[in-house]
Write a protein that holds these residues in place. Structure first.
Motif, PDB file in Angstrom:
ATOM      1  N   GLU A 210      50.071  38.061  13.966  1.00 38.21           N
ATOM      2  CA  GLU A 210      48.937  38.622  14.486  1.00 38.21           C
ATOM      3  C   GLU A 210      47.807  38.558  13.477  1.00 38.21           C
ATOM      4  OE1 GLU A 210      48.276  42.614  16.807  1.00 38.21           O
ATOM      5  OE2 GLU A 210      47.193  43.093  14.800  1.00 38.21           O
ATOM      6  N   SER A 237      39.910  34.372  13.952  1.00 35.79           N
ATOM      7  CA  SER A 237      40.104  33.331  14.756  1.00 35.79           C
ATOM      8  C   SER A 237      40.090  32.091  14.021  1.00 35.79           C
ATOM      9  CB  SER A 237      39.012  33.231  15.830  1.00 35.79           C
ATOM     10  OG  SER A 237      38.788  34.316  16.499  1.00 35.79           O
ATOM     11  N   VAL A 240      43.614  31.822  12.689  1.00 36.48           N
ATOM     12  CA  VAL A 240      44.588  31.339  13.486  1.00 36.48           C
ATOM     13  C   VAL A 240      44.618  29.900  14.021  1.00 36.48           C
ATOM     14  CG1 VAL A 240      45.097  31.803  16.028  1.00 36.48           C
ATOM     15  CG2 VAL A 240      44.671  33.804  14.842  1.00 36.48           C
ATOM     16  N   MET A 253      50.540  33.494  18.619  1.00 38.93           N
ATOM     17  CA  MET A 253      49.334  33.826  17.783  1.00 38.93           C
ATOM     18  C   MET A 253      48.308  34.749  18.551  1.00 38.93           C
ATOM     19  SD  MET A 253      50.256  32.354  15.075  1.00 38.93           S
ATOM     20  CE  MET A 253      48.622  32.501  13.966  1.00 38.93           C
ATOM     21  N   ALA A 255      44.464  36.991  17.382  1.00 46.31           N
ATOM     22  CA  ALA A 255      43.272  37.177  16.650  1.00 46.31           C
ATOM     23  C   ALA A 255      42.754  38.502  17.009  1.00 46.31           C
ATOM     24  CB  ALA A 255      42.565  36.262  16.390  1.00 46.31           C
TER      25      ALA A 255
END
Length: 316
Positions: A210, A237, A240, A253, A255
């Motif tokens: 995360e 974001s 990620v 993943m 965000a």
């Protein structure tokens, strides 16, 4: 007289239909039959296998040593093995599905033994949770060591901080001008260099990752975004997307943008202007909630914000 020879024509008498006054007996018999069936069903539902219950009580008593006397009851008839079966009184009116069946008829000693058994089970589970948390803290520390090794080779170890909390291992990247430009969510060359050092270790892990975006407490206007919420989410974001482009699977993943709601240090601290402006890459733990709650205690000093420790330093 009639012309019929003096014979009178006999009239046919109509008699009232005979009423059966005993028909109620049929309904009464049906009702008794139904009641008998009902009582048989109720009896079969309330019948308790005393032999099996006595065996359960004996097993519990032998498992808890000193509490064994609490399960001693009256000696009953001989069981199939020639031993006297123990009889424990059960309240047939108790609901067996509510977890309280028979508890009202247990003696004080028996109730104490039940409590002791439950306490022992809780202690065993707590010990199991503590062992799992300790093992997980050790694993997360090893991940920290590997990431620190890569950062140290690039002389970037001072740009990242580490914490172990109930979520897992938190890798904090301070988003100064080297990582993100002011009010921007585009990675600078320095930020890409840090993520390049982190990514190889993260790729090999089974854990979910995360990424949390955070801004500082300054009320400066965000030129390119409506507020700090959008800016922090955009930075998360972007991070990620960069990690996915370097081998991490999308389904691992996530965000999240927190704006300035989760400061790393007290906003009154002068350092907070730079330290609270950050991106956290969190290696999420696989522990249960109860086990994860023990992670900070199991991590000890590593539960506090600290500079990464390389494998060589850990060996010493």
């Amino acid at each position: 007289m009639s012309s019929g020879g003096g014979k009178r024509k006999q009239r046919h008498e109509e008699h009232e239909e005979h009423v059966n006054h005993e028909r109620w007996l049929v309904s009464y018999a049906d009702m008794l039959t139904l009641l008998f069936v009902l009582f048989v069903v109720l009896y079969s539902m309330s019948d308790v296998n005393m032999k099996k219950f006595a065996q359960l009580a004996s097993g519990l008593s032998s498992g808890f040593g000193a509490q064994s006397v609490a399960f001693q009851g009256q000696a009953g008839p001989m069981d199939g093995s020639g031993n006297a079966a123990e009889i424990v009184q059960i309240d047939p009116g108790a609901n067996p599905g509510d977890g309280k069946a028979g508890s009202s008829s247990l003696t004080a000693a028996q109730q104490q033994a039940v409590k002791a058994a439950m306490a022992a089970e809780s202690r065993a589970q707590a010990s199991k949770n503590a062992q799992a948390a300790t093992k997980e803290a050790e694993n997360l520390k090893k991940i920290e060591n590997k990431i620190s090794d890569s950062l140290a080779k690039q002389k970037l170890l001072g740009s990242v901080k580490f914490t172990i909390d109930r979520r897992g291992l938190v890798v904090t990247i301070l988003t100064n001008e080297i990582v993100f430009a002011g009010n921007r969510a585009d990675l600078q060359p320095g930020g890409r260099k840090i993520l390049d050092a982190i990514a190889p270790t993260l790729v090999k892990l089974p854990n979910r990752i995360e990424v949390d975006g955070n801004t500082n407490q300054l009320k400066a206007k965000t030129t390119f975004y409506p507020s700090g919420w959008e800016l922090s989410a955009a930075r998360a974001s972007t991070t990620v997307r960069y990690l996915v482009g370097h081998g991490l699977a999308k389904d691992r993943m996530s965000a999240v943008g927190f704006s300035d709601t989760k400061p790393l240090i007290d906003p009154k601290d002068p350092r907070s202007i730079t330290m609270n402006r950050r991106v956290d890459v969190v290696v999420l733990t696989t522990l249960t909630a109860d086990q994860a709650a023990l992670l900070p205690a199991a991590a000890g000093a590593d539960a506090k914000l600290h500079t990464g420790e390389t494998s060589v330093q850990a060996g010493k």
